[in-house]
Scaffold this motif. Structure first.
Motif, PDB file in Angstrom:
ATOM      1  N   PRO A 272      46.447  77.208  81.031  1.00  0.00           N
ATOM      2  CA  PRO A 272      47.789  77.615  81.451  1.00  0.00           C
ATOM      3  C   PRO A 272      47.747  78.700  82.516  1.00  0.00           C
ATOM      4  O   PRO A 272      46.764  79.422  82.654  1.00  0.00           O
ATOM      5  CB  PRO A 272      48.403  78.156  80.157  1.00  0.00           C
ATOM      6  CG  PRO A 272      47.235  78.642  79.372  1.00  0.00           C
ATOM      7  CD  PRO A 272      46.109  77.692  79.696  1.00  0.00           C
ATOM      8  N   THR A 273      48.838  78.820  83.239  1.00  0.00           N
ATOM      9  CA  THR A 273      48.984  79.917  84.188  1.00  0.00           C
ATOM     10  C   THR A 273      49.397  81.168  83.420  1.00  0.00           C
ATOM     11  O   THR A 273      49.820  81.102  82.258  1.00  0.00           O
ATOM     12  CB  THR A 273      50.080  79.608  85.232  1.00  0.00           C
ATOM     13  OG1 THR A 273      51.343  79.504  84.558  1.00  0.00           O
ATOM     14  CG2 THR A 273      49.782  78.322  85.998  1.00  0.00           C
TER      15      THR A 273
ATOM     16  N   ALA B 173      52.021  82.847  84.020  1.00  0.00           N
ATOM     17  CA  ALA B 173      53.461  82.713  83.776  1.00  0.00           C
ATOM     18  C   ALA B 173      53.719  81.853  82.539  1.00  0.00           C
ATOM     19  O   ALA B 173      54.602  82.167  81.728  1.00  0.00           O
ATOM     20  CB  ALA B 173      54.154  82.119  84.998  1.00  0.00           C
ATOM     21  N   GLU B 174      52.972  80.774  82.378  1.00  0.00           N
ATOM     22  CA  GLU B 174      53.136  79.914  81.204  1.00  0.00           C
ATOM     23  C   GLU B 174      52.762  80.668  79.922  1.00  0.00           C
ATOM     24  O   GLU B 174      53.450  80.556  78.907  1.00  0.00           O
ATOM     25  CB  GLU B 174      52.286  78.650  81.342  1.00  0.00           C
ATOM     26  CG  GLU B 174      52.803  77.692  82.387  1.00  0.00           C
ATOM     27  CD  GLU B 174      51.820  76.587  82.734  1.00  0.00           C
ATOM     28  OE1 GLU B 174      52.285  75.562  83.265  1.00  0.00           O
ATOM     29  OE2 GLU B 174      50.604  76.734  82.508  1.00  0.00           O
ATOM     30  N   LEU B 175      51.671  81.429  79.981  1.00  0.00           N
ATOM     31  CA  LEU B 175      51.273  82.227  78.819  1.00  0.00           C
ATOM     32  C   LEU B 175      52.332  83.264  78.476  1.00  0.00           C
ATOM     33  O   LEU B 175      52.660  83.471  77.303  1.00  0.00           O
ATOM     34  CB  LEU B 175      49.944  82.943  79.088  1.00  0.00           C
ATOM     35  CG  LEU B 175      48.678  82.156  78.837  1.00  0.00           C
ATOM     36  CD1 LEU B 175      47.475  82.957  79.306  1.00  0.00           C
ATOM     37  CD2 LEU B 175      48.546  81.789  77.381  1.00  0.00           C
ATOM     38  N   SER B 176      52.867  83.905  79.482  1.00  0.00           N
ATOM     39  CA  SER B 176      53.891  84.913  79.271  1.00  0.00           C
ATOM     40  C   SER B 176      55.098  84.314  78.552  1.00  0.00           C
ATOM     41  O   SER B 176      55.602  84.886  77.574  1.00  0.00           O
ATOM     42  CB  SER B 176      54.321  85.505  80.619  1.00  0.00           C
ATOM     43  OG  SER B 176      55.404  86.386  80.456  1.00  0.00           O
ATOM     44  N   ALA B 177      55.548  83.161  79.003  1.00  0.00           N
ATOM     45  CA  ALA B 177      56.698  82.511  78.385  1.00  0.00           C
ATOM     46  C   ALA B 177      56.368  82.041  76.967  1.00  0.00           C
ATOM     47  O   ALA B 177      57.157  82.230  76.047  1.00  0.00           O
ATOM     48  CB  ALA B 177      57.149  81.322  79.239  1.00  0.00           C
ATOM     49  N   HIS B 178      55.208  81.447  76.788  1.00  0.00           N
ATOM     50  CA  HIS B 178      54.827  80.915  75.479  1.00  0.00           C
ATOM     51  C   HIS B 178      54.669  82.008  74.434  1.00  0.00           C
ATOM     52  O   HIS B 178      55.123  81.868  73.299  1.00  0.00           O
ATOM     53  CB  HIS B 178      53.539  80.104  75.590  1.00  0.00           C
ATOM     54  CG  HIS B 178      53.054  79.591  74.276  1.00  0.00           C
ATOM     55  ND1 HIS B 178      53.719  78.598  73.599  1.00  0.00           N
ATOM     56  CD2 HIS B 178      52.001  79.940  73.502  1.00  0.00           C
ATOM     57  CE1 HIS B 178      53.085  78.365  72.444  1.00  0.00           C
ATOM     58  NE2 HIS B 178      52.044  79.157  72.379  1.00  0.00           N
TER      59      HIS B 178
ATOM     60  N   ARG C 276      55.268  89.766  81.601  1.00  0.00           N
ATOM     61  CA  ARG C 276      54.171  89.410  82.511  1.00  0.00           C
ATOM     62  C   ARG C 276      53.344  90.610  82.941  1.00  0.00           C
ATOM     63  O   ARG C 276      52.130  90.497  83.122  1.00  0.00           O
ATOM     64  CB  ARG C 276      54.704  88.651  83.722  1.00  0.00           C
ATOM     65  CG  ARG C 276      55.210  87.275  83.322  1.00  0.00           C
ATOM     66  CD  ARG C 276      55.320  86.328  84.450  1.00  0.00           C
ATOM     67  NE  ARG C 276      56.331  86.668  85.431  1.00  0.00           N
ATOM     68  CZ  ARG C 276      56.655  85.859  86.419  1.00  0.00           C
ATOM     69  NH1 ARG C 276      56.056  84.693  86.556  1.00  0.00           N
ATOM     70  NH2 ARG C 276      57.574  86.209  87.283  1.00  0.00           N
TER      71      ARG C 276
ATOM     72  N   ARG D 244      45.013  80.487  86.630  1.00  0.00           N
ATOM     73  CA  ARG D 244      44.977  79.863  85.314  1.00  0.00           C
ATOM     74  C   ARG D 244      44.014  80.668  84.457  1.00  0.00           C
ATOM     75  O   ARG D 244      43.012  81.168  84.946  1.00  0.00           O
ATOM     76  CB  ARG D 244      44.550  78.405  85.409  1.00  0.00           C
ATOM     77  CG  ARG D 244      45.589  77.587  86.167  1.00  0.00           C
ATOM     78  CD  ARG D 244      45.474  76.105  85.946  1.00  0.00           C
ATOM     79  NE  ARG D 244      46.594  75.440  86.572  1.00  0.00           N
ATOM     80  CZ  ARG D 244      47.770  75.233  85.989  1.00  0.00           C
ATOM     81  NH1 ARG D 244      47.958  75.609  84.749  1.00  0.00           N
ATOM     82  NH2 ARG D 244      48.756  74.635  86.626  1.00  0.00           N
TER      83      ARG D 244
ATOM     84  N   PHE E   7      53.057  75.320  75.320  1.00  0.00           N
ATOM     85  CA  PHE E   7      53.318  75.071  76.733  1.00  0.00           C
ATOM     86  C   PHE E   7      54.154  73.835  76.964  1.00  0.00           C
ATOM     87  O   PHE E   7      53.942  73.106  77.916  1.00  0.00           O
ATOM     88  CB  PHE E   7      52.000  75.014  77.525  1.00  0.00           C
ATOM     89  CG  PHE E   7      51.084  76.139  77.167  1.00  0.00           C
ATOM     90  CD1 PHE E   7      51.473  77.446  77.422  1.00  0.00           C
ATOM     91  CD2 PHE E   7      49.876  75.927  76.545  1.00  0.00           C
ATOM     92  CE1 PHE E   7      50.657  78.504  77.063  1.00  0.00           C
ATOM     93  CE2 PHE E   7      49.065  76.977  76.195  1.00  0.00           C
ATOM     94  CZ  PHE E   7      49.456  78.266  76.457  1.00  0.00           C
ATOM     95  N   GLY E   8      55.098  73.570  76.060  1.00  0.00           N
ATOM     96  CA  GLY E   8      56.064  72.498  76.271  1.00  0.00           C
ATOM     97  C   GLY E   8      55.510  71.104  76.095  1.00  0.00           C
ATOM     98  O   GLY E   8      56.155  70.137  76.455  1.00  0.00           O
TER      99      GLY E   8
END
Length: 173
Positions: free
Chosen positions: A49-50, A52-57, A62, A91, A171-172
Motif C-alpha cells: 500500500p501507499t 496514503a492508503e495506510l493512513s486511511a486504513h 499522515r 509504497r 485497503f478496500g
C-alpha cells in the motif's frame, strides 16, 4: 450498576485491556501496538500500500504515520519503495526481518488475545471476534455511516453467515 452498561463502556474496557496486554508484548517495537498494527496491515500478498492508503486504513494522521514508518524503517522492519509510474508515490512493504518479527509477535499476541474474554466460552469468543471484525469492516468500508450497532444488528439478522470472519477488508479489497 451492571444493568446500565453500554456499548461504549464495554468496547473501551476491552480495548484498554487489549492495549495493556499487547503493549507488554510488543512494547520494544517502535511505536508499540501502533507499529504492530502497521506491520500487520502490510502482511499481505497484495501490492504494497501507499502511505496514503495506510493512513486511511489505520486512521493515523499522515504526518504521524511518516514518523511511525521512519522508525520502523530505521529498525529494518519496513522499506519505502518508489512507485515506478509516479516517483512521488511511496509504497510501504515489510522487509524479510519485518515479516519474521511480525510472525513471532503475532503468535504471542494471538495467545494473549485468547484470554481477553474470560467470561465467554471458546465458541462464544470465536463468534464475538467474528462479529466485531465484521462490524468494524462494515463501519470502516461502509457508505460513510459509521454505525457499528446497525452493522451488528444487520449481521445478527443475517442468514447464519454472521459468525464467518470478514475477508478482504484491508485497503478496500
Amino acid at each position: 450498576m451492571a444493568d446500565g452498561l453500554d456499548l461504549g463502556w464495554s468496547l473501551g474496557t476491552l480495548f484498554r485491556s487489549w492495549q495493556t496486554t499487547v503493549t507488554g508484548i510488543v512494547g520494544e517495537l517502535p511505536h508499540g501496538p501502533r507499529g504492530f498494527q502497521l506491520l500487520g496491515a502490510l502482511d499481505s500478498d497484495r501490492r504494497a500500500p501507499t502511505q496514503a492508503e495506510l493512513s486511511a486504513h489505520l486512521a493515523i494522521d499522515r504526518t504521524v504515520l511518516t514518523y511511525v514508518i521512519d522508525d520502523l524503517a530505521a529498525a529494518g522492519l519496513v522499506e519505502r519503495r518508489t512507485e515506478e509510474r509516479d516517483r512521488r508515490v511511496r509504497r510501504i512493504a515489510l522487509t524479510t526481518s519485518g515479516r519474521r518479527r511480525l510472525k513471532s509477535l503475532r503468535a504471542k499476541v494471538d495467545a494473549a488475545e485468547s484470554a481477553l474474554f474470560p467470561g465467554l466460552s471458546p465458541v462464544e469468543t470465536v463468534t464475538l471476534r467474528a462479529l466485531l471484525e465484521r462490524a468494524a469492516a462494515g463501519a470502516h468500508l461502509g457508505t460513510g455511516e459509521h454505525d457499528a450497532c446497525r452493522v451488528v444488528a444487520d449481521i445478527l439478522a443475517d442468514d447464519g453467515a454472521g459468525a464467518s470472519r470478514a475477508a478482504g477488508v484491508a485497503f478496500g479489497a
